[in-house]
Design a protein around this motif. Structure first.
Motif, PDB file in Angstrom:
ATOM      1  N   THR A 151      -9.787  64.159  37.987  1.00 43.77           N
ATOM      2  CA  THR A 151     -10.701  63.010  38.094  1.00 43.77           C
ATOM      3  C   THR A 151     -12.043  63.283  37.407  1.00 43.77           C
ATOM      4  OG1 THR A 151     -11.352  61.268  39.627  1.00 43.77           O
ATOM      5  CG2 THR A 151     -11.815  63.516  40.321  1.00 43.77           C
ATOM      6  N   SER A 152     -12.449  64.545  37.359  1.00 48.61           N
ATOM      7  CA  SER A 152     -13.702  64.948  36.701  1.00 48.61           C
ATOM      8  C   SER A 152     -13.576  64.961  35.191  1.00 48.61           C
ATOM      9  CB  SER A 152     -14.065  66.367  37.168  1.00 48.61           C
ATOM     10  OG  SER A 152     -12.929  67.221  36.980  1.00 48.61           O
ATOM     11  N   LYS A 192      -1.227  65.918  46.871  1.00 48.70           N
ATOM     12  CA  LYS A 192      -1.378  65.769  48.326  1.00 48.70           C
ATOM     13  C   LYS A 192      -0.517  64.681  48.912  1.00 48.70           C
ATOM     14  CE  LYS A 192      -4.162  62.974  46.034  1.00 48.70           C
ATOM     15  NZ  LYS A 192      -5.548  63.046  45.685  1.00 48.70           N
ATOM     16  N   ALA A 197     -11.185  56.531  49.177  1.00 50.80           N
ATOM     17  CA  ALA A 197      -9.859  56.090  48.732  1.00 50.80           C
ATOM     18  C   ALA A 197      -9.596  56.613  47.314  1.00 50.80           C
ATOM     19  CB  ALA A 197      -9.806  54.570  48.748  1.00 50.80           C
ATOM     20  N   VAL A 198      -8.389  56.930  46.954  1.00 50.42           N
ATOM     21  CA  VAL A 198      -7.183  56.748  47.741  1.00 50.42           C
ATOM     22  C   VAL A 198      -6.859  58.022  48.542  1.00 50.42           C
ATOM     23  CG1 VAL A 198      -4.668  56.314  47.579  1.00 50.42           C
ATOM     24  CG2 VAL A 198      -6.243  55.115  46.053  1.00 50.42           C
ATOM     25  N   GLY A 199      -7.123  59.173  47.923  1.00 50.02           N
ATOM     26  CA  GLY A 199      -6.661  60.427  48.520  1.00 50.02           C
ATOM     27  C   GLY A 199      -7.188  60.707  49.913  1.00 50.02           C
ATOM     28  N   ASP A 206      -9.288  64.868  50.697  1.00 45.26           N
ATOM     29  CA  ASP A 206      -8.069  65.667  50.555  1.00 45.26           C
ATOM     30  C   ASP A 206      -8.376  66.980  49.826  1.00 45.26           C
ATOM     31  OD1 ASP A 206      -8.704  64.287  48.250  1.00 45.26           O
ATOM     32  OD2 ASP A 206      -6.709  63.495  47.882  1.00 45.26           O
ATOM     33  N   ILE A 207      -8.799  66.829  48.548  1.00 45.31           N
ATOM     34  CA  ILE A 207      -8.994  67.986  47.669  1.00 45.31           C
ATOM     35  C   ILE A 207     -10.412  67.922  47.098  1.00 45.31           C
ATOM     36  CG2 ILE A 207      -8.126  69.145  45.573  1.00 45.31           C
ATOM     37  CD1 ILE A 207      -5.891  68.787  47.642  1.00 45.31           C
ATOM     38  N   VAL A 208     -11.049  69.071  46.972  1.00 46.33           N
ATOM     39  CA  VAL A 208     -12.318  69.158  46.229  1.00 46.33           C
ATOM     40  C   VAL A 208     -12.084  70.031  45.004  1.00 46.33           C
ATOM     41  CG1 VAL A 208     -14.654  70.133  46.253  1.00 46.33           C
ATOM     42  CG2 VAL A 208     -13.853  68.776  48.189  1.00 46.33           C
ATOM     43  N   THR A 209     -12.511  69.517  43.839  1.00 46.23           N
ATOM     44  CA  THR A 209     -12.460  70.346  42.616  1.00 46.23           C
ATOM     45  C   THR A 209     -13.886  70.618  42.164  1.00 46.23           C
ATOM     46  OG1 THR A 209     -10.308  69.460  41.948  1.00 46.23           O
ATOM     47  CG2 THR A 209     -11.631  70.511  40.235  1.00 46.23           C
ATOM     48  N   THR A 210     -14.590  69.562  41.718  1.00 49.80           N
ATOM     49  CA  THR A 210     -15.995  69.739  41.297  1.00 49.80           C
ATOM     50  C   THR A 210     -16.962  69.253  42.373  1.00 49.80           C
ATOM     51  OG1 THR A 210     -16.098  67.546  40.323  1.00 49.80           O
ATOM     52  CG2 THR A 210     -15.361  69.343  38.881  1.00 49.80           C
ATOM     53  N   GLY A 211     -16.460  68.458  43.323  1.00 48.99           N
ATOM     54  CA  GLY A 211     -17.318  67.851  44.338  1.00 48.99           C
ATOM     55  C   GLY A 211     -17.861  66.496  43.908  1.00 48.99           C
ATOM     56  N   LEU A 212     -17.514  66.051  42.705  1.00 44.48           N
ATOM     57  CA  LEU A 212     -18.020  64.775  42.194  1.00 44.48           C
ATOM     58  C   LEU A 212     -17.699  63.608  43.148  1.00 44.48           C
ATOM     59  CD1 LEU A 212     -19.139  62.989  39.836  1.00 44.48           C
ATOM     60  CD2 LEU A 212     -16.811  62.985  38.898  1.00 44.48           C
ATOM     61  N   SER A 213     -16.473  63.519  43.601  1.00 35.60           N
ATOM     62  CA  SER A 213     -16.078  62.371  44.442  1.00 35.60           C
ATOM     63  C   SER A 213     -16.820  62.384  45.780  1.00 35.60           C
ATOM     64  CB  SER A 213     -14.560  62.386  44.669  1.00 35.60           C
ATOM     65  OG  SER A 213     -13.908  62.402  43.423  1.00 35.60           O
ATOM     66  N   GLY A 222      -4.355  60.853  39.308  1.00 34.26           N
ATOM     67  CA  GLY A 222      -5.264  60.212  40.276  1.00 34.26           C
ATOM     68  C   GLY A 222      -5.552  58.759  39.967  1.00 34.26           C
ATOM     69  N   SER A 223      -6.338  58.092  40.833  1.00 36.75           N
ATOM     70  CA  SER A 223      -6.546  56.643  40.721  1.00 36.75           C
ATOM     71  C   SER A 223      -7.843  56.260  40.010  1.00 36.75           C
ATOM     72  CB  SER A 223      -6.521  56.002  42.112  1.00 36.75           C
ATOM     73  OG  SER A 223      -7.614  56.455  42.877  1.00 36.75           O
TER      74      SER A 223
HETATM   75  O1  LIG Z   1     -14.055  67.119  43.453  1.00 34.43           O
HETATM   76  P1  LIG Z   1     -13.614  66.190  42.379  1.00 34.43           P
HETATM   77  O2  LIG Z   1     -13.814  66.759  41.000  1.00 34.43           O
HETATM   78  O3  LIG Z   1     -14.190  64.822  42.523  1.00 34.43           O
HETATM   79  O4  LIG Z   1     -12.019  66.064  42.503  1.00 34.43           O
HETATM   80  C1  LIG Z   1     -11.363  65.778  43.715  1.00 34.43           C
HETATM   81  C2  LIG Z   1     -11.021  64.313  43.822  1.00 34.43           C
HETATM   82  O5  LIG Z   1      -9.926  64.010  42.924  1.00 34.43           O
HETATM   83  C3  LIG Z   1      -8.929  63.265  43.596  1.00 34.43           C
HETATM   84  O6  LIG Z   1      -9.236  61.888  43.573  1.00 34.43           O
HETATM   85  P2  LIG Z   1      -8.886  60.922  42.339  1.00 34.43           P
HETATM   86  O7  LIG Z   1     -10.142  60.284  41.879  1.00 34.43           O
HETATM   87  O8  LIG Z   1      -8.078  61.659  41.315  1.00 34.43           O
HETATM   88  O9  LIG Z   1      -7.973  59.798  42.917  1.00 34.43           O
HETATM   89  P3  LIG Z   1      -7.078  59.694  44.257  1.00 34.43           P
HETATM   90  O10 LIG Z   1      -8.034  59.782  45.401  1.00 34.43           O
HETATM   91  O11 LIG Z   1      -6.447  58.374  44.110  1.00 34.43           O
HETATM   92  O12 LIG Z   1      -6.084  60.828  44.217  1.00 34.43           O
HETATM   93  C4  LIG Z   1      -9.021  63.769  45.017  1.00 34.43           C
HETATM   94  O13 LIG Z   1      -8.500  62.801  45.896  1.00 34.43           O
HETATM   95  C5  LIG Z   1     -10.509  63.932  45.215  1.00 34.43           C
HETATM   96  O14 LIG Z   1     -11.089  62.711  45.614  1.00 34.43           O
END
Ligand SMILES: O=P(O)(O)OC[C@H]1O[C@H](OP(=O)(O)OP(=O)(O)O)[C@H](O)[C@@H]1O
Ligand SMILES: O=C(O)c1cc(=O)[nH]c(=O)[nH]1
Ligand SMILES: [Mg+2]
Length: 193
Positions: free
Chosen positions: A24-25, A35, A71-73, A117-124, A188-189
């Motif tokens: 997503t980043s 997930k 949303a969504v994850g 659900d998941i953190v990669t960069t923390g952007l979301s 991702g969405s």
């Molecule tokens: O820490 P980040 O770099 O933000 O990455 C993590 C985000 O990526 C995924 O969402 P995504 O926007 O891919 O869509 P989804 O929620 O529909 O899976 C996941 O659900 C987190 O929200």
């Protein structure tokens, strides 16, 4: 739960995918934690979110008014974690690309914990914090099932991760040859039309 126990749940569900993924980043990775393949099983989701709720209870002070899922994850883990915390779960969703609490009212000063659900960069999570602060909510902490940054993501509030699991990620202009050789997919969405 230990990190291995959390990862075993993902492994058993066939949720650890290998290939070339656009995150997503915008970063690229050879590993994607799908997930949804865990959350399709209520028993696995309950086990993870019960443990996450225990961590949230022990690592935050005072009452929480809401759990918020991006949303969504974040929808399913936020809902299931809220059940164990005994508070309502609401969600932010994208409108013109920005997270907003579209379907709910929240009183100013409400204390919230974000469950992702998941953190990669923390952007979301940072985007979610911003959306909640704009409506006057107080973000006490954020929590996630797996932190792929292994503690490096800076989200501006405390992050409670059920498991830290460091996974490589690369910028698109700096791909290792084995990734360049595979056509990328974006699971991702974000930015879906
Ligand atoms: O820490 P980040 O770099 O933000 O990455 C993590 C985000 O990526 C995924 O969402 P995504 O926007 O891919 O869509 P989804 O929620 O529909 O899976 C996941 O659900 C987190 O929200
Ligand atoms: O960074 C992401 O977008 C991301 C990584 C991952 O492993 N799983 C996921 O759902 N999103
Ligand atoms: Mg998401």
């Amino acid at each position: 739960m230990s990190v291995d126990e959390v990862l075993d749940v993902f492994r058993e569900a066939g949720a650890i995918l290998e290939g070339h993924f656009i995150l997503t980043s915008g970063l690229r990775s050879p590993v994607f934690l799908q997930k949804a393949r865990v959350f399709m099983h209520a028993d696995k989701t309950e086990r993870l979110c019960r443990a996450l709720a225990q961590r949230i209870r022990s690592e935050t002070d005072g009452a929480i008014d809401y759990v918020v899922g991006p949303a969504v994850g974040g929808l399913i883990p936020a809902y299931e974690t809220s059940r164990h915390l005994g508070v309502p779960a609401v969600w932010v969703e994208r409108e013109d690309g920005k997270f907003r609490l579209r379907r709910f009212e929240m009183e100013p000063g409400a204390k919230v914990v974000i469950v992702e659900d998941i953190v990669t960069t923390g952007l979301s999570i940072r985007e979610t914090v911003e959306a909640l602060r704009q409506i006057g909510a107080e973000v006490v902490a954020a929590a996630c099932i797996i932190d792929r940054s292994a503690g490096k993501a800076d989200i501006g509030v405390p992050l409670i991760a059920l498991a830290e699991y460091e996974v490589p990620a690369y910028s698109a202009d700096n791909l290792p040859p084995e990734l360049s050789a595979i056509p990328p997919v974006k699971p991702g969405s974000r930015n879906l039309g």
